[in-house]
Design a protein around this motif. Sequence first.
Motif, short mmCIF file in Angstrom:
data_model
loop_
_atom_site.label_atom_id
_atom_site.label_comp_id
_atom_site.label_asym_id
_atom_site.label_seq_id
_atom_site.Cartn_x
_atom_site.Cartn_y
_atom_site.Cartn_z
N THR A 70 1.38 -13.98 -20.56
CA THR A 70 1.44 -13.02 -19.46
C THR A 70 2.24 -13.59 -18.29
N LYS A 71 2.56 -12.71 -17.33
CA LYS A 71 3.26 -13.13 -16.10
C LYS A 71 2.50 -14.25 -15.41
N LYS A 72 1.17 -14.12 -15.39
CA LYS A 72 0.33 -15.12 -14.71
C LYS A 72 0.46 -16.49 -15.40
N ILE A 73 0.49 -16.48 -16.73
CA ILE A 73 0.62 -17.76 -17.46
C ILE A 73 1.98 -18.38 -17.15
N ILE A 74 3.01 -17.53 -17.08
CA ILE A 74 4.36 -18.07 -16.78
C ILE A 74 4.39 -18.62 -15.35
N GLU A 75 3.81 -17.88 -14.42
CA GLU A 75 3.77 -18.35 -13.02
C GLU A 75 3.04 -19.69 -12.92
N ASP A 76 1.89 -19.77 -13.61
CA ASP A 76 1.12 -21.03 -13.62
C ASP A 76 1.98 -22.17 -14.18
N SER A 77 2.71 -21.87 -15.24
CA SER A 77 3.53 -22.90 -15.90
C SER A 77 4.63 -23.38 -14.96
N VAL A 78 5.23 -22.44 -14.23
CA VAL A 78 6.30 -22.82 -13.30
C VAL A 78 5.70 -23.64 -12.15
N GLU A 79 4.61 -23.14 -11.58
CA GLU A 79 4.08 -23.79 -10.36
C GLU A 79 3.27 -25.06 -10.64
N LYS A 80 2.60 -25.12 -11.80
CA LYS A 80 1.76 -26.29 -12.07
C LYS A 80 2.46 -27.34 -12.94
N ILE A 81 3.50 -26.90 -13.66
CA ILE A 81 4.15 -27.85 -14.57
C ILE A 81 5.61 -28.11 -14.15
N ILE A 82 6.44 -27.08 -14.16
CA ILE A 82 7.89 -27.33 -13.96
C ILE A 82 8.16 -27.81 -12.53
N ARG A 83 7.67 -27.06 -11.53
CA ARG A 83 8.03 -27.41 -10.15
C ARG A 83 7.53 -28.80 -9.76
N PRO A 84 6.24 -29.12 -10.00
CA PRO A 84 5.81 -30.48 -9.62
C PRO A 84 6.50 -31.59 -10.41
N ILE A 90 15.38 -21.63 -11.95
CA ILE A 90 15.54 -20.24 -12.44
C ILE A 90 14.87 -20.20 -13.81
N PRO A 91 13.61 -19.70 -13.86
CA PRO A 91 12.92 -19.68 -15.16
C PRO A 91 13.45 -18.55 -16.04
N LEU A 92 13.50 -18.81 -17.33
CA LEU A 92 13.92 -17.80 -18.30
C LEU A 92 12.68 -17.20 -18.96
N GLU A 93 12.88 -16.10 -19.71
CA GLU A 93 11.73 -15.56 -20.45
C GLU A 93 11.39 -16.51 -21.59
N VAL A 94 10.14 -16.45 -22.03
CA VAL A 94 9.67 -17.49 -22.95
C VAL A 94 9.94 -17.13 -24.41
N GLY A 95 9.88 -18.15 -25.25
CA GLY A 95 10.04 -17.97 -26.69
C GLY A 95 8.89 -18.67 -27.40
N GLN A 96 8.72 -18.31 -28.66
CA GLN A 96 7.66 -18.91 -29.45
C GLN A 96 8.32 -19.51 -30.69
N ASP A 97 8.30 -20.84 -30.73
CA ASP A 97 8.89 -21.57 -31.85
C ASP A 97 7.85 -21.68 -32.99
N HIS A 98 8.32 -21.93 -34.19
CA HIS A 98 7.43 -22.15 -35.34
C HIS A 98 7.78 -23.52 -35.90
N LYS A 99 6.99 -24.54 -35.51
CA LYS A 99 7.39 -25.93 -35.77
C LYS A 99 7.16 -26.38 -37.20
N ARG A 100 6.09 -25.86 -37.83
CA ARG A 100 5.76 -26.37 -39.16
C ARG A 100 6.66 -25.75 -40.22
N VAL A 101 6.81 -26.48 -41.30
CA VAL A 101 7.81 -26.07 -42.28
C VAL A 101 7.38 -24.86 -43.13
#
Length: 411
Positions: free
Chosen positions: A233-247, A200-211
């Motif tokens: 975009t939706k497409k980037i999220i779909e790609d991330s789920v299908e190419k990264i998280i699911r595999p 169940i993917p959640l909506e994304v966030g943008q962290d700011h890592k540097r101090v």
Amino acid sequence: MKVLVVGKGGRENALAWKINQSSLVNKVYVAPGNPGTEKFCENVNIEDDDIESLVLFAKKEGIDLTIVGPETSLALGIVDIFEENGLKIFGPRKEVARLESSKDFAKKIMKKYNIPTGSYKTFYNLKEAKSYVEEKGAPIVIKEDGLKAGKGVTVAMEKEEAFEALDIAFSIPNNKVVIEEYLDGFEFSLIALAHEDKIIPLEVGQDHKRVFDGDKGPNTGGMGVYSPVKRVTKKIIEDSVEKIIRPTLKGLQQEGLPFTGFIFAGIMDTEEGVKTIEFNVRFGDPEAEAILPRMESDLVQLILNILEEKETLVEWSKETTCGVVLASNGYPASSTKNSEINIPENLNSIVFHMGTKEIDGKIYTNGGRVLIVVGKGENLKEAKENAYNDVKKIKCDKLFYREDIGNKDLI
Ligand code: AMP
Ligand code: GLY
């Protein structure tokens, strides 16, 4: 249900706050919690690494579900021990938690299952590591192998910086270091609830890592966050789920290491598509503090759904959130403690506690990252203005913050 949240930071404050809103839940306990969770939950005086005492407490209180915040508890095997005691817990087992606690293990899984990521090599001695940097040149990324609270990574723009990071890393006996290709692009955090190969993917966030502002200075645990992220975009999220998280989940399953819990992928959207920067095996901090206030679905119901292998949809508010972290002077190298903080009662933003303590009704600094102020708005500009308006009302002379949280998506 009685729910126990394990941990004491901003992420656990946000998780407990969200779980407290669930119609399925009568009571939320947080161990050990912080002055922020104290307001609406019962804090339990057990540290998050004292697994034996946590098990005893969960049995005695009849806890129905335990949700683990920090990676350190997971790496200690809290899930294995709770399960051995017949207790329901949401998180990965110790062996699976290596996806975060060992960069080398994560890279091996990614390589074996063709998960897009930067090329890499693992080193056990300084001389070979330096000659690899010499051969590859900069920019290049140096990552110490173990859990480092976001601080074990050096993105070296010059070779000398990489050499320095290697000198420091190999001054620790038996250290293991991953040297990785530098990825250029737009970074974001994708978190999903996962069980076996269900997501169940959640909506994304943008962290700011540097101090510091403008992404300068050393990496930290995260200095600010916003959600959603327009550029993702939706497409980037779909790609991330299908190419990264699911595999990755399927790969872990094939390794006999099925995943349960929050899986977090740090992703770079590059010219060649999405690539994995890292995995975490728990909710992000500060991502939780910006993402959970936008979630309209019941988080506990979502956890029960995924545990029953149901991939349900999540309802989201259309609002944007922007969270600004107030950190102690000196963070991330050091931190000052025991400075009094004055937090007005009537702020429009949500204030989650990250590293505070309370003595006689007064709040004091007690760690590197101290508070996060989460503003809401119809868009990022508004959310950001609301957050900073409230940040300025918080009084403490030993805190600092970045002024540019959210700017990446405003330009
Ligand atoms: P990590 O702990 O692996 O997430 O690394 C901390 C931060 O360093 C990441 O959030 C990125 O901003 C940056 N970083 C890590 N790996 C890379 C990479 N291969 N290329 C560029 N930046 C990176
Ligand atoms: N925000 C990144 C992390 O939780 O590690």
